[in-house]
Design an enzyme around this catalytic site. Structure first.
Site, PDB file in Angstrom:
ATOM      1  N   TYR A  31       0.849  -1.199   0.000  1.00 57.93           N
ATOM      2  CA  TYR A  31       0.000   0.000   0.000  1.00 57.93           C
ATOM      3  C   TYR A  31       0.874   1.234   0.000  1.00 57.93           C
ATOM      4  CZ  TYR A  31      -5.004  -0.365  -0.025  1.00 57.93           C
ATOM      5  OH  TYR A  31      -6.296  -0.489  -0.433  1.00 57.93           O
ATOM      6  N   LYS A  60      -1.205   0.703 -25.319  1.00 58.75           N
ATOM      7  CA  LYS A  60      -1.497   0.638 -26.755  1.00 58.75           C
ATOM      8  C   LYS A  60      -0.159   0.730 -27.507  1.00 58.75           C
ATOM      9  CE  LYS A  60      -6.236   2.346 -26.244  1.00 58.75           C
ATOM     10  NZ  LYS A  60      -6.451   3.104 -25.000  1.00 58.75           N
TER      11      LYS A  60
HETATM   12  N1  DSN Z   1     -11.092   0.711 -25.659  1.00 58.45           N
HETATM   13  C1  DSN Z   1     -10.147   1.604 -26.257  1.00 58.45           C
HETATM   14  C2  DSN Z   1     -10.003   1.359 -27.700  1.00 58.45           C
HETATM   15  O1  DSN Z   1     -10.216   0.252 -28.129  1.00 58.45           O
HETATM   16  O2  DSN Z   1      -9.648   2.269 -28.430  1.00 58.45           O
HETATM   17  C3  DSN Z   1     -10.505   2.991 -25.997  1.00 58.45           C
HETATM   18  O3  DSN Z   1     -10.691   3.147 -24.636  1.00 58.45           O
END
Ligand code: DSN
Length: 426
Positions: free
Chosen positions: A47, A222
């Protein structure tokens, strides 16, 4: 304790699914093994509410070092003066920005979800549209490009407190300078949500938002290829324009407001194991190898876009500058839903997506979104993604022929065996 085979068998099954399929969901990627190892590590037990050096718990000296390393590396990547690496996701990062900048009922201006925007940019289904008065701009019907004239007209009329740029399904680069010029006319804050293209921006392959947009948020999983999570970043800190003061009467800077908005504003304990994994990913992004990856992402996206166009597919804005493309399937007499479900059967994974001015519901849609970050991580090059377009086209032109779909599924599995995924995992 006995190994939980039920769960670990499922994890193994998911590994096989990832290995045997072609992953084209534009927001997905494959982290390195060391990013995953950091995620599954002992800081998960700790924590650490607060920030490095200012925690509400004892024993935080090591996680302080981990979090400081993550912050320092992120600052180096984007040349920042300040960063917060605690947001559990991109939505949490955006939530904290709203809390720091807006008061309930204030106006916000974002790209319409149906035109490629994001839920947290003011959608009525989301806290951002329920708590604040949301207004939208879109893309131009003829070109599929962001309608900056509309953005300016709505901004001048409504005078929002914040303008958001950034998208989930937009294949072109942004004119951040132009948006800032509009914002300056009305004293609005500009938030750039770069969740999708962040990895390409990190290596200078797309326009840099940081000098024009006051605040920048991103996810880390991403194109940044890190663990699932979010970050908030400032290149230039600034005094909050509303004169908000701390109990001692000092004006709080934007970085202080944002720190407070993450914790205690919207989150409790940070996920220090995920922050460790973010630090690992940020280290990878700083390498020259990552620049090679970013360039290949763009080369692959362009090769794929060209291959789709040559087969008569209708790409919104007729191409791409980044890692994704949006395809309108109406000239192929297919819905996005049907395309997604049929391709799924052949182990080609992508998502249905509304196209601008779509006449179908978000559950059906007229389009698909296709992205290359994950297949590029697996080592695919231009000729390979053109081959994927052949496979997709074969499935979509034979969408009711189970034999063709089964044959493509086998071809997909054989094809992807050339690009091993996590061989260390056996
Ligand atoms: N879920 C994401 C996407 O696929 O672009 C956006 O939050």
């Amino acid at each position: 304790m006995q190994k939980d085979t039920l769960v670990f068998d499922l994890i193994q099954k998911e590994l096989q699914r990832q290995r045997n399929g072609i992953e084209l969901i534009a927001s997905e990627n494959f982290t390195s093994l060391q990013v995953m190892q950091a995620m599954g590590s002992v800081p998960t037990n700790k924590y650490a509410e607060g920030y490095p050096g200012k925690r509400y718990y004892g024993g935080c000296e090591v996680v302080d070092e981990i979090e400081t390393l993550a912050i320092d590396r992120l600052k180096q990547i984007f040349n920042l003066s300040w960063a917060n690496v605690q947001p559990h996701s991109g939505a949490q990062a955006n939530g904290a920005v709203f809390l720091a900048v807006m008061r309930p009922g204030d106006k916000v201006l974002g790209l319409d979800l149906s035109m490629g925007g994001h839920l947290t940019h003011g959608s009525p289904a989301n806290f951002s549209g329920k708590t604040y008065e949301a207004h939208f701009y879109g893309v131009k019907k003829e070109t599929g490009l962001v309608d900056y004239e509309q953005l300016e007209a709505v901004a001048l009329k409504e005078k929002p407190r914040m303008i958001i740029c950034g998208a989930s399904a937009y294949s072109r680069d942004w004119d951040y300078k132009r948006i800032r010029e509009v914002a300056d006319k009305i004293g609005a804050i500009v938030l750039a949500d770069i969740a999708h293209p962040a990895g390409l921006i990190a290596k200078g392959l797309l326009n840099d938002p940081f000098d024009h947009c006051h605040i920048v948020t991103s996810t880390t999983h991403k194109t940044l290829r890190g663990p699932r999570g979010g970050v908030i970043m400032l290149r230039h800190d600034f005094e909050n324009p509303w004169g908000i003061k701390d109990p001692k009467g000092n004006t709080r800077t934007m970085s202080q407001l944002l720190d407070l908005a993450v914790f205690p504003g919207t989150q409790g304990g940070p996920l220090e194991h995920v922050i460790a994994a973010k630090a690992v990913a940020f280290g990878e992004i700083l390498s020259d190898e990552f620049a090679v990856y970013g360039k290949q992402v763009i080369a692959n996206a362009q090769a794929m876009a060209k291959a789709f166009v040559s087969k008569g597919y209708n790409l919104i804005s007729e191409g791409t500058d980044n890692h994704l493309m949006l395809i309108d399937l109406r000239n192929k007499n297919l819905t996005g839903k049907k395309a997604q479900e049929t391709l799924d059967k052949a182990h080609i994974t992508l998502n249905k997506n509304a196209v601008p001015f779509d006449d179908k519901s978000p559950f059906v849609t007229s389009g698909i979104r296709v992205g290359v970050p994950a297949v590029t991580t697996r080592g695919l090059k231009e000729a390979d993604v053109a081959n994927i377009v052949d496979l997709i086209d074969n499935v979509l032109t034979n969408a009711d022929d189970e034999k063709v779909i089964a044959a493509v599924k086998d071809e997909v599995k054989n094809f992807m065996q050339q690009f091993p995924l996590y061989p260390e995992l056996g």
